[in-house]
Design an enzyme around this catalytic site. Structure first.
Site, mmCIF file in Angstrom:
data_model
loop_
_atom_site.group_PDB
_atom_site.id
_atom_site.type_symbol
_atom_site.label_atom_id
_atom_site.label_comp_id
_atom_site.label_asym_id
_atom_site.label_seq_id
_atom_site.Cartn_x
_atom_site.Cartn_y
_atom_site.Cartn_z
ATOM 1 N N ALA A 63 33.896 -23.381 28.133
ATOM 2 C CA ALA A 63 33.677 -22.924 29.509
ATOM 3 C C ALA A 63 32.208 -23.165 29.871
ATOM 4 O O ALA A 63 31.332 -23.155 28.998
ATOM 5 C CB ALA A 63 34.012 -21.446 29.613
ATOM 6 N N GLY A 108 36.310 -22.704 25.141
ATOM 7 C CA GLY A 108 37.419 -22.961 26.064
ATOM 8 C C GLY A 108 38.015 -24.355 25.903
ATOM 9 O O GLY A 108 39.179 -24.579 26.230
ATOM 10 N N GLU A 111 40.411 -24.003 23.237
ATOM 11 C CA GLU A 111 41.526 -23.196 23.768
ATOM 12 C C GLU A 111 42.469 -24.060 24.607
ATOM 13 O O GLU A 111 43.693 -23.882 24.570
ATOM 14 C CB GLU A 111 40.984 -22.017 24.571
ATOM 15 C CG GLU A 111 40.252 -21.024 23.663
ATOM 16 C CD GLU A 111 39.708 -19.829 24.426
ATOM 17 O OE1 GLU A 111 40.402 -18.814 24.483
ATOM 18 O OE2 GLU A 111 38.593 -19.925 24.958
ATOM 19 N N GLU A 131 32.033 -18.598 20.912
ATOM 20 C CA GLU A 131 31.741 -17.612 21.965
ATOM 21 C C GLU A 131 31.005 -16.388 21.433
ATOM 22 O O GLU A 131 30.197 -15.773 22.128
ATOM 23 C CB GLU A 131 33.042 -17.150 22.638
ATOM 24 C CG GLU A 131 33.702 -18.198 23.530
ATOM 25 C CD GLU A 131 34.744 -19.026 22.817
ATOM 26 O OE1 GLU A 131 34.639 -19.207 21.586
ATOM 27 O OE2 GLU A 131 35.669 -19.519 23.496
HETATM 28 C C1 LIG Z 1 35.261 -16.160 31.607
HETATM 29 C C2 LIG Z 1 36.266 -16.983 30.827
HETATM 30 C C3 LIG Z 1 35.727 -17.385 29.514
HETATM 31 C C4 LIG Z 1 36.697 -18.188 28.781
HETATM 32 C C5 LIG Z 1 36.386 -18.257 27.346
HETATM 33 C C6 LIG Z 1 35.588 -19.433 26.969
HETATM 34 C C7 LIG Z 1 34.298 -19.272 26.696
HETATM 35 C C8 LIG Z 1 33.500 -20.427 26.295
HETATM 36 O O1 LIG Z 1 33.982 -21.535 26.089
HETATM 37 S S1 LIG Z 1 31.839 -20.136 26.114
HETATM 38 C C9 LIG Z 1 31.204 -21.718 25.648
HETATM 39 C C10 LIG Z 1 31.447 -22.007 24.209
HETATM 40 N N1 LIG Z 1 30.762 -23.242 23.849
HETATM 41 C C11 LIG Z 1 29.538 -23.279 23.329
HETATM 42 O O2 LIG Z 1 28.911 -22.277 23.076
HETATM 43 C C12 LIG Z 1 28.978 -24.652 23.069
HETATM 44 C C13 LIG Z 1 27.715 -24.867 23.880
HETATM 45 N N2 LIG Z 1 27.127 -26.178 23.627
HETATM 46 C C14 LIG Z 1 26.425 -26.463 22.513
HETATM 47 O O3 LIG Z 1 26.266 -25.658 21.623
HETATM 48 C C15 LIG Z 1 25.835 -27.827 22.429
HETATM 49 O O4 LIG Z 1 25.817 -28.386 23.722
HETATM 50 C C16 LIG Z 1 26.622 -28.786 21.487
HETATM 51 C C17 LIG Z 1 26.425 -28.355 20.038
HETATM 52 C C18 LIG Z 1 28.095 -28.821 21.821
HETATM 53 C C19 LIG Z 1 26.080 -30.244 21.645
HETATM 54 O O5 LIG Z 1 24.704 -30.269 21.471
HETATM 55 P P1 LIG Z 1 23.879 -31.569 21.909
HETATM 56 O O6 LIG Z 1 24.544 -32.792 21.431
HETATM 57 O O7 LIG Z 1 22.464 -31.333 21.513
HETATM 58 O O8 LIG Z 1 24.020 -31.623 23.501
HETATM 59 P P2 LIG Z 1 23.304 -30.672 24.560
HETATM 60 O O9 LIG Z 1 23.272 -29.284 24.100
HETATM 61 O O10 LIG Z 1 22.014 -31.287 24.975
HETATM 62 O O11 LIG Z 1 24.348 -30.742 25.784
HETATM 63 C C20 LIG Z 1 24.334 -31.776 26.747
HETATM 64 C C21 LIG Z 1 24.419 -31.119 28.103
HETATM 65 O O12 LIG Z 1 25.648 -30.414 28.187
HETATM 66 C C22 LIG Z 1 25.402 -29.049 28.539
HETATM 67 N N3 LIG Z 1 26.426 -28.181 27.923
HETATM 68 C C23 LIG Z 1 26.936 -28.272 26.698
HETATM 69 N N4 LIG Z 1 27.862 -27.311 26.510
HETATM 70 C C24 LIG Z 1 27.910 -26.608 27.652
HETATM 71 C C25 LIG Z 1 28.678 -25.497 28.088
HETATM 72 N N5 LIG Z 1 29.618 -24.920 27.330
HETATM 73 N N6 LIG Z 1 28.471 -25.027 29.322
HETATM 74 C C26 LIG Z 1 27.567 -25.587 30.135
HETATM 75 N N7 LIG Z 1 26.824 -26.665 29.792
HETATM 76 C C27 LIG Z 1 26.996 -27.154 28.569
HETATM 77 C C28 LIG Z 1 24.022 -28.784 27.984
HETATM 78 O O13 LIG Z 1 23.460 -27.672 28.618
HETATM 79 C C29 LIG Z 1 23.330 -30.088 28.328
HETATM 80 O O14 LIG Z 1 23.036 -30.094 29.703
HETATM 81 P P3 LIG Z 1 21.567 -30.492 30.223
HETATM 82 O O15 LIG Z 1 20.621 -29.549 29.563
HETATM 83 O O16 LIG Z 1 21.631 -30.352 31.708
HETATM 84 O O17 LIG Z 1 21.376 -31.900 29.767
#
Ligand SMILES: CCCCC/C=C/C(=O)SCCNC(=O)CCNC(=O)[C@H](O)C(C)(C)COP(=O)(O)OP(=O)(O)OC[C@H]1O[C@@H](n2cnc3c(N)ncnc32)[C@H](O)[C@@H]1OP(=O)(O)O
Length: 257
Positions: A63, A108, A111, A131
């Site tokens: 998400a 997500g 999921e 999460e």
């Molecule tokens: C209310 C209903 C909720 C439903 C339940 C679901 C909840 C969730 O899913 S919470 C999210 C769970 N996911 C995470 O915690 C993963 C988050 N991402 C990471 O940890 C890392 O991005 C990575 C390990 C997946 C990859 O790392 P890396 O290769 O270094 O790439 P970047 O971190 O630089 O990511 C590139 C770019 O993408 C943006 N981004 C990545 N994941 C998310 C995300 N889940 N949400 C929003 N944005 C995300 C990241 O911020 C980068 O953006 P910029 O900084 O603008 O380049």
């Protein structure tokens, strides 16, 4: 569509998450578009199998965390309910669904993959439910679907540690059906879809329904659903074709009638 791409090729309806610069993070818009395109494919007779995948290096990193800043308890609850409704709908689609996991499948994103019938992953993929590291937990149905998919002990470990696992480990614990190289992922997924396409779509739809809903019902209800559905299958032309083809020593050609 702003956040997903779609195409229909040889009976396969492709739904491709398309926010590669954000690792296909699922925002509200994407949830709405996922629901809309899945509905369109369910109603389209040219689509026999639906495959979900992602553009770029991720299936989906979960998400969209940037949207969490604006949430309070009520709006978070509503977001979770909406996400759950979309995942429930995807799970219930009468056509077989495959998650083709090309990279990160986190939160997500995993999921969404769990709401699909099958998961085929590239060796390079990384899967997890991180999460808990954000002070929350899975909210698109993962707390329930993961336990049913891989059992309580491993599911609790993944959700409570937030650890990511490799595609090979995911295959070992039964979270994914198959792991292949990234270069052959599309070909292998299409090959798997091809096997399903040879079957009677009506028998597959009844079977899917019974497996999904029977599994969450008391045994007697599940067994009753199985017998009833078995009877329904005998009202189809596909059943006549399947049995005749066997007796005539030829390959059955099912028409979905
Ligand atoms: C209310 C209903 C909720 C439903 C339940 C679901 C909840 C969730 O899913 S919470 C999210 C769970 N996911 C995470 O915690 C993963 C988050 N991402 C990471 O940890 C890392 O991005 C990575 C390990 C997946 C990859 O790392 P890396 O290769 O270094 O790439 P970047 O971190 O630089 O990511 C590139 C770019 O993408 C943006 N981004 C990545 N994941 C998310 C995300 N889940 N949400 C929003 N944005 C995300 C990241 O911020 C980068 O953006 P910029 O900084 O603008 O380049």
């Amino acid at each position: 569509m702003e956040t997903v791409e779609t195409k229909i090729e040889n009976g396969i309806g492709w739904i491709i998450l398309n926010r590669p610069d954000k690792l296909n993070a699922i925002n509200l818009k994407m949830l709405e578009e996922l629901e809309e395109v899945t509905k369109n494919f369910e109603e389209n007779n040219d689509v026999k199998i639906i495959i979900f995948t992602g553009n770029g290096k991720a299936f989906s990193a979960g998400a969209d965390i940037s949207q969490f800043k604006e949430l309070n308890s009520i709006s978070a609850w509503n977001f979770a309910k909406k996400g759950r409704r979309v995942m429930d709908y995807i799970e219930s689609v009468s056509k077989p669904t495959i998650a083709m996991i090309n990279g990160y499948a986190l939160g997500g994103g995993l999921e969404l993959a769990l709401a699909c019938d099958f998961r085929i992953a590239a060796e390079e993929a990384s899967l997890g439910l991180p999460e808990i590291n954000l002070g929350i937990y899975p909210g698109f149905g993962g707390t329930q679907r993961l336990v049913r998919a891989i059992g309580k002990a491993k599911a609790m470990e993944l959700m409570m540690t937030g650890d990511r696992i490799s595609a090979k480990e995911a295959e070992r614990i039964g979270l994914v059906n198959k792991v292949v190289s990234l270069s052959s992922l599309k070909e292998e997924t299409i090959k798997f879809a091809g096997k399903l396409m040879e079957k009677s779509p009506i028998a597959l739809a009844i079977l899917k329904h019974i497996i999904l809903y029977g599994n969450d019902s008391p045994l007697l209800d599940g067994l009753n659903m199985e017998s009833l559905g078995w009877g329904v299958a005998f009202s189809t032309e596909d059943e006549k074709e399947g049995v005749s083809a066997f007796l005539e020593k030829r390959k059955a050609v099912f028409k979905g009638k």
